[in-house]
Design a protein around this motif. Structure first.
Motif, PDB file in Angstrom:
ATOM      1  N   ASP A   1      -8.404   3.686  -3.279  1.00  0.00           N
ATOM      2  CA  ASP A   1      -9.232   4.814  -3.671  1.00  0.00           C
ATOM      3  C   ASP A   1      -8.367   6.082  -3.777  1.00  0.00           C
ATOM      4  O   ASP A   1      -7.479   6.295  -2.951  1.00  0.00           O
ATOM      5  N   ARG A   2      -8.635   6.899  -4.797  1.00  0.00           N
ATOM      6  CA  ARG A   2      -7.804   8.101  -5.041  1.00  0.00           C
ATOM      7  C   ARG A   2      -7.773   9.054  -3.835  1.00  0.00           C
ATOM      8  O   ARG A   2      -6.721   9.571  -3.469  1.00  0.00           O
TER       9      ARG A   2
ATOM     10  N   GLU B   1      -6.207 -10.567 -10.780  1.00  0.00           N
ATOM     11  CA  GLU B   1      -6.740  -9.335 -10.191  1.00  0.00           C
ATOM     12  C   GLU B   1      -6.412  -9.129  -8.704  1.00  0.00           C
ATOM     13  O   GLU B   1      -5.949  -8.039  -8.320  1.00  0.00           O
TER      14      GLU B   1
ATOM     15  N   GLU C   1       0.840  -1.212   0.000  1.00  0.00           N
ATOM     16  CA  GLU C   1       0.000   0.000   0.000  1.00  0.00           C
ATOM     17  C   GLU C   1       0.872   1.258   0.000  1.00  0.00           C
ATOM     18  O   GLU C   1       0.562   2.225  -0.702  1.00  0.00           O
TER      19      GLU C   1
ATOM     20  N   GLU D   1       1.669   0.182 -11.730  1.00  0.00           N
ATOM     21  CA  GLU D   1       0.926  -1.015 -11.323  1.00  0.00           C
ATOM     22  C   GLU D   1       1.709  -1.654 -10.178  1.00  0.00           C
ATOM     23  O   GLU D   1       2.888  -1.986 -10.347  1.00  0.00           O
TER      24      GLU D   1
ATOM     25  N   GLU E   1      -4.961  -1.898  -5.284  1.00  0.00           N
ATOM     26  CA  GLU E   1      -5.790  -0.766  -5.704  1.00  0.00           C
ATOM     27  C   GLU E   1      -6.248   0.005  -4.472  1.00  0.00           C
ATOM     28  O   GLU E   1      -6.702  -0.601  -3.506  1.00  0.00           O
TER      29      GLU E   1
ATOM     30  N   LYS F   1       2.010   1.976  -3.410  1.00  0.00           N
ATOM     31  CA  LYS F   1       0.920   2.540  -4.227  1.00  0.00           C
ATOM     32  C   LYS F   1       0.657   3.998  -3.844  1.00  0.00           C
ATOM     33  O   LYS F   1       0.421   4.844  -4.707  1.00  0.00           O
TER      34      LYS F   1
ATOM     35  N   ARG G   1      -3.215  -7.237  -7.643  1.00  0.00           N
ATOM     36  CA  ARG G   1      -2.991  -5.815  -7.956  1.00  0.00           C
ATOM     37  C   ARG G   1      -3.460  -4.977  -6.782  1.00  0.00           C
ATOM     38  O   ARG G   1      -4.581  -5.123  -6.305  1.00  0.00           O
TER      39      ARG G   1
END
Ligand code: SF4
Length: 292
Positions: free
Chosen positions: A273-274, A266, A51, A61, A271, A54, A269
């Motif tokens: 939230d912005r 999936e 995290e 990615e 991901e 990211k 990856r």
């Protein structure tokens, strides 16, 4: 052809360490994550580390080779519980250890790692500091920062691996290896830290060995670091047999190879939230700002 960089934490299995483009502790990995411009970053560590990559490099990615690699300490603290707790201490700054979820980081004022926790807390202007989630690290910070009240989160938040390293473990190893330097991680109980020759993050333990070249060390942290120190520095490492983090060991060389072969289903990856990225990034960047 997708350009890939493999970041690996010091606690990973030897076979995974050997696949690293960059090997380090949480702070070094976070610093590296900011500058990587490859298409894909493979983070071999636990969930909060992926995290952080990211958060600091959201356009890449980010892949974790097994999404079940979750830090047992980080997952126990929820953002809503921290939000409620800070209401009871309205004048306190909130410092989140890197071992927290992105949601908890977003709720905090500044992040720290074990390498800079004392520095971050000592440089804050507030007199009161809520430190989450590791109560052992909070106690170590409290013992090393004057003129501040360090408030741990209620309960017994700690790393189960480091908390299980006891003073009697250390004494037993010292009795068998009286010539060894004793180096421990600050996630260990305070009495264990106080009995050591040196307390530091994994990279600080590594640097100690690199600079002083002891023949042998007793190491109070996860055994994975011992592989790196023995291999790269030729220092003999003695560690308690039980200092093994099952969460870190979920990732294997085979799983990393699979990702490097381009098989990235999936769930692997990362991901976020912005808005969460923006809020958590402020907290992480504040650490870089404070520590220069
Ligand atoms: S060693 Fe402890 S703090 Fe580190 S990942 Fe494992 S459980 Fe979490």
């Amino acid at each position: 052809m997708i350009e890939t960089v493999v970041l690996v934490h010091n606690y990973q299995r030897p076979e995974v360490q050997l696949l690293a483009d960059f090997l380090g502790d949480s702070l070094e990995l976070a610093m590296k994550a900011r500058e990587v411009d490859a298409d894909r970053i493979v983070m071999c560590g636990v969930d909060f580390m992926a995290e952080v990559v990211k958060i600091l490099n959201p356009d890449r990615e980010v892949v974790i080779p097994d999404h079940r690699a979750m830090c047992g300490m980080a997952m126990r603290l929820r953002a809503e519980d921290l939000r409620e707790f800070r209401r009871e201490h309205p004048d306190a700054a909130v410092v989140a250890y890197v071992n927290t979820t992105a949601e908890v980081k977003a709720e905090a004022d500044v992040m720290c790692t074990s390498a800079n926790a004392v520095e971050v807390v000592s440089k804050l202007p507030e007199d009161e500091v809520i430190f989450v989630p590791d109560n052992n690290l909070a106690a170590w910070v409290d013992a090393n920062v004057e003129d501040k009240e360090v408030i741990p989160f209620p309960g017994r938040g700690c790393c189960p691996v480091h908390h299980a390293i006891t003073l009697s473990d250390l004494r037993e190893l010292v009795a068998r290896h009286p010539d060894a330097d004793v180096l421990v991680h600050p996630e260990c109980p305070l009495e264990v830290c106080r009995a050591a020759d040196h307390v530091g993050s994994t990279s600080q333990i590594y640097e100690y060995c690199k600079e002083r070249q002891p023949e042998k060390i007793i190491m109070g942290t996860e055994v994975g670091l011992g592989f790196r120190i023995e291999r790269e520095l030729g220092v003999e490492v003695i560690a308690p047999d039980h200092a093994v983090c099952p969460d870190m060991k979920v990732i294997t060389g085979e799983k990393v190879e699979r990702v490097l072969d381009g098989r990235v289903p999936e769930p692997l990856r990362v991901e976020l939230d912005r808005d969460l990225i923006v809020d958590a990034e402020e907290t992480v960047e504040e650490m870089f700002r404070i520590t220069g």
